[in-house]
Structure formats: C-alpha cells, structure tokens
Design a protein around this motif. Structure first.
Motif, short mmCIF file in Angstrom:
data_model
loop_
_atom_site.label_atom_id
_atom_site.label_comp_id
_atom_site.label_asym_id
_atom_site.label_seq_id
_atom_site.Cartn_x
_atom_site.Cartn_y
_atom_site.Cartn_z
N GLN A 35 -13.83 -10.13 -22.47
CA GLN A 35 -13.91 -9.85 -23.91
C GLN A 35 -12.94 -8.54 -24.06
OE1 GLN A 35 -17.61 -9.96 -25.86
NE2 GLN A 35 -17.81 -12.21 -25.87
N GLU A 36 -12.34 -8.58 -25.13
CA GLU A 36 -11.73 -7.45 -25.47
C GLU A 36 -12.69 -6.39 -26.51
OE1 GLU A 36 -8.50 -6.12 -25.02
OE2 GLU A 36 -8.29 -7.89 -24.07
N THR A 37 -13.48 -6.98 -27.10
CA THR A 37 -14.62 -6.15 -27.82
C THR A 37 -15.91 -5.90 -26.99
OG1 THR A 37 -15.36 -8.06 -28.77
CG2 THR A 37 -13.68 -6.80 -30.26
N PRO A 38 -16.52 -4.84 -27.22
CA PRO A 38 -17.61 -4.54 -26.56
C PRO A 38 -18.89 -5.34 -26.99
CG PRO A 38 -16.82 -2.35 -27.28
CD PRO A 38 -16.14 -3.54 -27.76
N PRO A 39 -19.69 -5.77 -26.01
CA PRO A 39 -20.85 -6.73 -26.56
C PRO A 39 -21.71 -5.87 -27.33
CG PRO A 39 -21.03 -6.48 -23.95
CD PRO A 39 -19.79 -5.68 -24.69
N VAL A 40 -22.74 -6.65 -28.09
CA VAL A 40 -23.64 -5.53 -28.55
C VAL A 40 -24.95 -6.24 -28.04
CG1 VAL A 40 -24.86 -5.41 -30.96
CG2 VAL A 40 -22.52 -5.65 -30.78
#
Length: 86
Positions: free
Chosen positions: A80-85
């Motif tokens: 993924q491009e965005t970091p996980p939460v």
C-alpha cells in the motif's frame, strides 16, 4: 512511537525472540514454523540497513504468505502507498 535512540535496541530485542522461537520450533520438529522464523529474524536487520532492502523484505513476506496464506493481508499492507493504522 519509540525514542529514536532506542530504535536499534527494540529491533534487536525482536531479533533475539525470533531466533529463540526459531530454535525452539526446530527442536520440536516444526519445519514450517522454523522456516517462518528464519524469514522473520532477518527483517529487523534489513529495517536497520542503510541500503534500501524493501524488495528483500517483500520477498521474505511473500515467503511467509506462501507458508501461511491466511496472512496474505500482510503483503497487501506492505504494498500500500499509505501506512497502515494499528
């Protein structure tokens, strides 16, 4: 978050546990688990390496997903491009 000066310490502590669990799995004859921890124990070192080890880590995660298909989400998260939460 962890203090920046403790980053290496924390990753090394994880490495110690990975090595210990791998050893215990091997002694118990659990080859699948032993192989999984062979992969996992390398990741903290790759994270700390100054060179880009992203593809190396991705390869290890792919190997782990091959062993544990129920964890395929781990590879998706890595890509993924965005970091996980958490």
């Amino acid at each position: 978050m962890i203090k920046e000066d403790k980053y290496r310490h924390a990753l090394y502590a994880l490495h110690v546990f990975f090595v210990s669990v791998r050893y215990n799995a091997a002694m118990a004859g659990d080859k699948r688990m032993s192989h999984a921890f062979d992969c996992l124990e390398i990741i903290p070192d790759y994270i700390l390496d100054e060179a880009d080890k992203t593809e190396n880590i991705r390869g290890l995660i792919k190997d782990l997903v091959d062993l544990y298909p129920a964890c395929s989400h781990a590879l998706e998260v890595l890509d993924q491009e965005t970091p996980p939460v958490f």
